[in-house]
Design a protein around this motif. Structure first.
Motif, PDB file in Angstrom:
ATOM      1  N   GLY A  76       0.798  -1.232   0.000  1.00  0.00           N
ATOM      2  CA  GLY A  76       0.000   0.000   0.000  1.00  0.00           C
ATOM      3  C   GLY A  76       0.822   1.269   0.000  1.00  0.00           C
ATOM      4  N   ALA A  77       2.131   1.160   0.275  1.00  0.00           N
ATOM      5  CA  ALA A  77       2.995   2.340   0.238  1.00  0.00           C
ATOM      6  C   ALA A  77       3.095   2.839  -1.203  1.00  0.00           C
ATOM      7  CB  ALA A  77       4.382   1.995   0.774  1.00  0.00           C
ATOM      8  N   GLU A  78       3.303   4.151  -1.346  1.00  0.00           N
ATOM      9  CA  GLU A  78       3.425   4.743  -2.677  1.00  0.00           C
ATOM     10  C   GLU A  78       4.858   5.208  -2.913  1.00  0.00           C
ATOM     11  OE1 GLU A  78       0.412   7.725  -3.194  1.00  0.00           O
ATOM     12  OE2 GLU A  78      -1.134   6.214  -3.509  1.00  0.00           O
ATOM     13  N   LEU A  79       5.408   4.791  -4.046  1.00  0.00           N
ATOM     14  CA  LEU A  79       6.775   5.113  -4.401  1.00  0.00           C
ATOM     15  C   LEU A  79       6.763   6.208  -5.464  1.00  0.00           C
ATOM     16  CD1 LEU A  79       9.603   3.828  -3.604  1.00  0.00           C
ATOM     17  CD2 LEU A  79       9.539   2.767  -5.868  1.00  0.00           C
ATOM     18  N   PHE A  80       7.361   7.360  -5.149  1.00  0.00           N
ATOM     19  CA  PHE A  80       7.460   8.451  -6.113  1.00  0.00           C
ATOM     20  C   PHE A  80       8.608   8.178  -7.076  1.00  0.00           C
ATOM     21  CE2 PHE A  80       9.719  12.280  -7.438  1.00  0.00           C
ATOM     22  CZ  PHE A  80       8.711  12.990  -8.076  1.00  0.00           C
ATOM     23  N   TYR A  81       8.393   8.497  -8.338  1.00  0.00           N
ATOM     24  CA  TYR A  81       9.471   8.349  -9.311  1.00  0.00           C
ATOM     25  C   TYR A  81       9.392   9.427 -10.379  1.00  0.00           C
ATOM     26  CZ  TYR A  81       5.954   6.250 -12.413  1.00  0.00           C
ATOM     27  OH  TYR A  81       4.850   6.032 -13.192  1.00  0.00           O
TER      28      TYR A  81
ATOM     29  N   ARG B 247      16.228   7.884 -21.794  1.00  0.00           N
ATOM     30  CA  ARG B 247      15.110   7.889 -20.855  1.00  0.00           C
ATOM     31  C   ARG B 247      15.700   7.664 -19.479  1.00  0.00           C
ATOM     32  NH1 ARG B 247      10.368   3.243 -20.361  1.00  0.00           N
ATOM     33  NH2 ARG B 247       9.180   4.230 -18.659  1.00  0.00           N
ATOM     34  N   VAL B 248      15.505   8.618 -18.574  1.00  0.00           N
ATOM     35  CA  VAL B 248      16.124   8.532 -17.249  1.00  0.00           C
ATOM     36  C   VAL B 248      15.039   8.415 -16.182  1.00  0.00           C
ATOM     37  CG1 VAL B 248      18.246   9.706 -17.893  1.00  0.00           C
ATOM     38  CG2 VAL B 248      16.312  11.063 -17.156  1.00  0.00           C
ATOM     39  N   ILE B 249      15.250   7.480 -15.275  1.00  0.00           N
ATOM     40  CA  ILE B 249      14.261   7.170 -14.243  1.00  0.00           C
ATOM     41  C   ILE B 249      14.946   7.192 -12.879  1.00  0.00           C
ATOM     42  CG2 ILE B 249      12.685   5.401 -13.341  1.00  0.00           C
ATOM     43  CD1 ILE B 249      12.490   4.358 -16.287  1.00  0.00           C
ATOM     44  N   ALA B 250      14.319   7.838 -11.912  1.00  0.00           N
ATOM     45  CA  ALA B 250      14.842   7.847 -10.540  1.00  0.00           C
ATOM     46  C   ALA B 250      13.673   7.855  -9.568  1.00  0.00           C
ATOM     47  CB  ALA B 250      15.731   9.059 -10.308  1.00  0.00           C
ATOM     48  N   HIS B 251      13.846   7.189  -8.454  1.00  0.00           N
ATOM     49  CA  HIS B 251      12.782   7.086  -7.456  1.00  0.00           C
ATOM     50  C   HIS B 251      13.233   7.725  -6.148  1.00  0.00           C
ATOM     51  CE1 HIS B 251      15.600   3.974  -6.383  1.00  0.00           C
ATOM     52  NE2 HIS B 251      14.978   3.776  -5.227  1.00  0.00           N
ATOM     53  N   ASP B 252      12.281   8.048  -5.308  1.00  0.00           N
ATOM     54  CA  ASP B 252      12.551   8.386  -3.911  1.00  0.00           C
ATOM     55  C   ASP B 252      12.330   7.108  -3.112  1.00  0.00           C
ATOM     56  OD1 ASP B 252      12.773  10.968  -4.825  1.00  0.00           O
ATOM     57  OD2 ASP B 252      11.026  11.751  -3.766  1.00  0.00           O
ATOM     58  N   ARG B 253      13.390   6.598  -2.504  1.00  0.00           N
ATOM     59  CA  ARG B 253      13.278   5.372  -1.711  1.00  0.00           C
ATOM     60  C   ARG B 253      12.155   5.515  -0.669  1.00  0.00           C
ATOM     61  NH1 ARG B 253      18.362   5.480  -0.252  1.00  0.00           N
ATOM     62  NH2 ARG B 253      18.931   4.692  -2.322  1.00  0.00           N
ATOM     63  N   ARG B 254      11.485   4.421  -0.356  1.00  0.00           N
ATOM     64  CA  ARG B 254      10.391   4.515   0.626  1.00  0.00           C
ATOM     65  C   ARG B 254      10.889   5.204   1.901  1.00  0.00           C
ATOM     66  NH1 ARG B 254       7.323  -0.156   2.655  1.00  0.00           N
ATOM     67  NH2 ARG B 254       7.385  -1.024   0.559  1.00  0.00           N
ATOM     68  N   GLY B 255      10.054   6.094   2.425  1.00  0.00           N
ATOM     69  CA  GLY B 255      10.431   6.877   3.598  1.00  0.00           C
ATOM     70  C   GLY B 255      11.191   8.139   3.259  1.00  0.00           C
ATOM     71  N   HIS B 256      11.602   8.283   2.004  1.00  0.00           N
ATOM     72  CA  HIS B 256      12.410   9.419   1.559  1.00  0.00           C
ATOM     73  C   HIS B 256      11.608  10.289   0.594  1.00  0.00           C
ATOM     74  CE1 HIS B 256      15.300   6.458   2.954  1.00  0.00           C
ATOM     75  NE2 HIS B 256      16.288   7.344   2.892  1.00  0.00           N
ATOM     76  N   GLY B 257      11.956  11.568   0.573  1.00  0.00           N
ATOM     77  CA  GLY B 257      11.377  12.476  -0.412  1.00  0.00           C
ATOM     78  C   GLY B 257       9.862  12.472  -0.426  1.00  0.00           C
ATOM     79  N   ARG B 258       9.298  12.171  -1.605  1.00  0.00           N
ATOM     80  CA  ARG B 258       7.851  12.233  -1.804  1.00  0.00           C
ATOM     81  C   ARG B 258       7.182  10.872  -1.721  1.00  0.00           C
ATOM     82  NH1 ARG B 258      10.699  15.929  -5.940  1.00  0.00           N
ATOM     83  NH2 ARG B 258      12.118  14.293  -5.282  1.00  0.00           N
ATOM     84  N   SER B 259       7.937   9.838  -1.332  1.00  0.00           N
ATOM     85  CA  SER B 259       7.356   8.506  -1.148  1.00  0.00           C
ATOM     86  C   SER B 259       6.746   8.381   0.247  1.00  0.00           C
ATOM     87  CB  SER B 259       8.422   7.424  -1.368  1.00  0.00           C
ATOM     88  OG  SER B 259       8.846   7.411  -2.720  1.00  0.00           O
ATOM     89  N   THR B 260       5.931   7.358   0.425  1.00  0.00           N
ATOM     90  CA  THR B 260       5.251   7.141   1.707  1.00  0.00           C
ATOM     91  C   THR B 260       6.261   6.932   2.838  1.00  0.00           C
ATOM     92  OG1 THR B 260       3.377   6.115   0.574  1.00  0.00           O
ATOM     93  CG2 THR B 260       3.586   5.694   2.934  1.00  0.00           C
ATOM     94  N   GLN B 261       5.974   7.565   3.970  1.00  0.00           N
ATOM     95  CA  GLN B 261       6.841   7.425   5.138  1.00  0.00           C
ATOM     96  C   GLN B 261       6.412   6.206   5.954  1.00  0.00           C
ATOM     97  OE1 GLN B 261       7.404  11.011   7.390  1.00  0.00           O
ATOM     98  NE2 GLN B 261       8.185  12.157   5.628  1.00  0.00           N
ATOM     99  N   THR B 262       6.838   5.050   5.497  1.00  0.00           N
ATOM    100  CA  THR B 262       6.490   3.805   6.187  1.00  0.00           C
ATOM    101  C   THR B 262       7.290   3.679   7.485  1.00  0.00           C
ATOM    102  OG1 THR B 262       8.140   2.697   4.816  1.00  0.00           O
ATOM    103  CG2 THR B 262       5.862   2.585   4.083  1.00  0.00           C
TER     104      THR B 262
END
Length: 276
Positions: free
Chosen positions: A9-14, A51-66
């Protein structure tokens, strides 16, 4: 802003920039930052048609703070979900510091099927912690002081790190950038306290030795010889020897953040390696 809902259910920003049909380059950020820390490299390669892709690791940046799951196994399983969703294949994986550990463990655990090359920049593998078998590592007491500093005054600690060792701004003659310091602080403070705290153990105590040995694709290791955060003797020098197809480039006088300080040189090295 794009987010992927993960298995729990956590959301990962990318971020997904550049040519949608171009060759793919994936970026993994360091502690306690976000995908924003790679913006110079992402912009440069996107401008070259990638094509460049980067994510905010869970708990970081705009991803869910699990609250739970702030560990390498969870982080790389999140990546496999993201890569499956984005249909990543025949790509290049790039990771800095803790993110270099993420790249290493992903390739060790999930295999190299989606990737043709990888790059480790100031990365933590094979093991940061000093042990009997790893005498070049850093004493556990150093990481304990990180945790104590976070508990006492995280905001100040997250100013002290970029003001000093991270970018090498504490060295004589260094050209200090207030903007880099503020950007680091902002990214760090946007990361949840729990994730940042737990990740100190994750990046310092995870042993990536067996992962490195399993990576059967070419890997470029970029490391500064004045890295005060992840000393080259315990990291880049060892990783390049453990990797079956490892190639090491040492940045003379380079800090932990060579991709932020030596931007043009790192960009060129990335492009040359990707195209080779």
């Amino acid at each position: 802003m794009p987010h992927l809902k993960l298995r729990d259910g956590a959301e990962l920003f990318y971020k997904d920039w550049g040519n949608p049909n171009g060759s793919i380059v994936i970026f993994s950020h360091g502690w306690p930052l976000s995908s924003d820390n790679w913006e110079n490299q992402m912009f440069y390669l996107a401008d070259q048609g990638y094509r460049v892709i980067a994510h905010d690791r869970r708990g970081h940046g705009r991803s869910t703070q699990t609250w739970h799951g702030n560990n390498m196994d969870t982080f790389v399983d999140d990546l496999e979900e993201l890569f499956s969703y984005l249909k990543v294949k025949d790509a290049v994986m790039v990771g800095h510091s803790h993110g270099g550990g993420e790249v290493t463990h992903y390739l060790g655990k999930h295999g190299t099927g989606r990737f043709k090359k990888a790059v480790l920049v100031g990365a933590v593998p094979p093991l940061m912690l000093k042990t009997n078998s790893n005498p070049e590592g850093t004493e556990k007491s150093v990481f304990d002081t990180f945790r104590q500093a976070m508990r006492k005054d995280r905001a100040q600690f997250f100013l002290d790190v970029p003001s000093g060792p991270f970018f090498g701004f504490n060295r004589s003659g260094a050209e200090k950038s207030e903007g880099q310091i503020r950007s680091w602080w902002q990214q760090g403070m946007n990361t949840s306290f729990k994730s940042a705290y737990d990740s100190i153990k994750d990046f310092s105590e995870t042993d990536f030795t067996e992962d490195l040995k399993r990576i059967n694709i070419p890997v470029l290791v970029l490391h500064g010889d004045d890295d005060q955060v992840v000393p080259i003797e315990a990291a880049g020098l060892k990783s390049s020897k453990l990797l079956p197809q490892g190639k090491l480039k040492i940045y003379k006088g380079g800090s932990h953040a060579i991709h932020n300080v030596n931007v043009e040189e790192v960009n060129k090295d990335l492009l040359d390696f990707i195209k080779s």
